[in-house]
Design a protein around this motif. Structure first.
Motif, mmCIF file in Angstrom:
data_model
loop_
_atom_site.group_PDB
_atom_site.id
_atom_site.type_symbol
_atom_site.label_atom_id
_atom_site.label_comp_id
_atom_site.label_asym_id
_atom_site.label_seq_id
_atom_site.Cartn_x
_atom_site.Cartn_y
_atom_site.Cartn_z
ATOM 1 N N PRO A 103 0.806 -1.230 0.000
ATOM 2 C CA PRO A 103 0.000 0.000 0.000
ATOM 3 C C PRO A 103 0.842 1.285 0.000
ATOM 4 O O PRO A 103 0.480 2.261 -0.666
ATOM 5 C CB PRO A 103 -0.823 -0.097 1.291
ATOM 6 N N GLN A 104 1.973 1.282 0.719
ATOM 7 C CA GLN A 104 2.831 2.466 0.720
ATOM 8 C C GLN A 104 3.444 2.692 -0.668
ATOM 9 O O GLN A 104 3.542 3.827 -1.135
ATOM 10 C CB GLN A 104 3.927 2.348 1.771
ATOM 11 N N GLN A 105 3.857 1.608 -1.302
ATOM 12 C CA GLN A 105 4.389 1.739 -2.660
ATOM 13 C C GLN A 105 3.332 2.335 -3.590
ATOM 14 O O GLN A 105 3.628 3.218 -4.389
ATOM 15 C CB GLN A 105 4.836 0.374 -3.205
ATOM 16 N N GLY A 110 1.200 6.773 -6.706
ATOM 17 C CA GLY A 110 0.086 7.681 -6.932
ATOM 18 C C GLY A 110 0.505 9.133 -6.797
ATOM 19 O O GLY A 110 0.082 9.992 -7.587
ATOM 20 N N THR A 111 1.343 9.410 -5.838
ATOM 21 C CA THR A 111 1.858 10.760 -5.641
ATOM 22 C C THR A 111 2.661 11.212 -6.858
ATOM 23 O O THR A 111 2.648 12.385 -7.226
ATOM 24 C CB THR A 111 2.732 10.827 -4.368
ATOM 25 N N ASP A 121 -6.584 5.860 -7.310
ATOM 26 C CA ASP A 121 -7.613 6.569 -6.558
ATOM 27 C C ASP A 121 -6.966 7.867 -6.091
ATOM 28 O O ASP A 121 -6.188 7.858 -5.136
ATOM 29 C CB ASP A 121 -8.082 5.738 -5.370
ATOM 30 N N PRO A 122 -7.254 8.970 -6.761
ATOM 31 C CA PRO A 122 -6.560 10.235 -6.484
ATOM 32 C C PRO A 122 -6.653 10.691 -5.025
ATOM 33 O O PRO A 122 -5.776 11.391 -4.543
ATOM 34 C CB PRO A 122 -7.243 11.247 -7.407
ATOM 35 N N GLU A 123 -7.701 10.283 -4.319
ATOM 36 C CA GLU A 123 -7.854 10.695 -2.928
ATOM 37 C C GLU A 123 -7.051 9.824 -1.967
ATOM 38 O O GLU A 123 -6.506 10.315 -0.990
ATOM 39 C CB GLU A 123 -9.326 10.682 -2.536
ATOM 40 N N LYS A 124 -6.977 8.527 -2.238
ATOM 41 C CA LYS A 124 -6.295 7.602 -1.330
ATOM 42 C C LYS A 124 -4.838 7.363 -1.699
ATOM 43 O O LYS A 124 -4.024 7.092 -0.827
ATOM 44 C CB LYS A 124 -7.023 6.255 -1.302
ATOM 45 N N ASP A 125 -4.517 7.415 -2.969
ATOM 46 C CA ASP A 125 -3.174 7.063 -3.427
ATOM 47 C C ASP A 125 -2.262 8.283 -3.481
ATOM 48 O O ASP A 125 -1.708 8.644 -4.519
ATOM 49 C CB ASP A 125 -3.242 6.378 -4.801
ATOM 50 N N GLN A 126 -2.122 8.898 -2.331
ATOM 51 C CA GLN A 126 -1.240 10.059 -2.178
ATOM 52 C C GLN A 126 -0.563 9.966 -0.821
ATOM 53 O O GLN A 126 -1.156 9.477 0.133
ATOM 54 C CB GLN A 126 -2.042 11.370 -2.248
ATOM 55 N N VAL A 127 0.665 10.434 -0.746
ATOM 56 C CA VAL A 127 1.341 10.506 0.552
ATOM 57 C C VAL A 127 1.429 11.964 0.976
ATOM 58 O O VAL A 127 1.646 12.850 0.150
ATOM 59 C CB VAL A 127 2.751 9.858 0.524
ATOM 60 N N GLN A 128 1.244 12.188 2.254
ATOM 61 C CA GLN A 128 1.350 13.539 2.792
ATOM 62 C C GLN A 128 2.806 13.881 3.085
ATOM 63 O O GLN A 128 3.237 15.006 2.918
ATOM 64 C CB GLN A 128 0.511 13.667 4.069
#
Length: 161
Positions: A103-105, A110-111, A121-128
């Motif tokens: 999931p982190q990968q 995604g980022t 999934d543009p909302e979930k597949d991003q890292v802050q």
């Protein structure tokens, strides 16, 4: 039947776990290079994620075949604690890979906008926090690999120790 199960167990370890170990370990460096603009590294990061996901999923066969072999030869294996521990460690290793690393990968890709549109999934597949995500991915891969090395040692303790 026991011999066949042991052969399949060892073959699945070699065929599935080895590639998952290599791909999960190599991913963070390639993702970082892709983040810096390296197009070839972007392609490598995508491939490494696919390999981690696919071989990681298939690596679940290894502890399942190990458990099947253990039950097929229960009279021998019932008093061999290292085999019981190995199966438990394998399940933990698989959980770390599937529950943390993959999931982190995916979020890192995604980022970087490197996920296929059908998978993103543009909302979930991003890292802050990129650095934190990279560290979690690296540590998760390290734990996965370390557990498999421990399991390998445990498999040989009774046979050659």
């Amino acid at each position: 039947m026991l011999t066949l199960l042991i052969v399949l167990h060892v073959a699945s370890a070699v065929i599935f776990i080895g590639p998952a170990m290599v791909a999960s370990s190599a991913f963070p460096k390639q993702a970082e290079a892709a983040r810096q603009g390296d197009a070839q590294a972007a392609g490598r990061a995508q491939l490494l994620h696919r390999n981690t996901s696919l071989y990681g999923l298939l690596s679940a066969l290894t502890p399942l075949l190990g458990a099947a072999a253990m039950f097929a030869g229960w009279e021998f294996f019932k008093s061999s604690g290292q085999y019981h521990a190995s199966i438990l460690l394998a399940v933990i290793a698989w959980g770390v890979l599937i529950g943390l690393v993959v999931p982190q990968q995916k979020k890192m890709l995604g980022t970087l906008n490197l996920l296929p549109a059908s998978d993103a999934d543009p909302e979930k597949d991003q890292v802050q926090d990129w650095d934190k995500s990279k560290k979690m991915t690296t540590i998760g891969a390290g734990i996965f690999n370390l557990l498999w090395i421990i399991i390998l040692i445990l498999m040989f303790v009774n046979n050659f120790g």
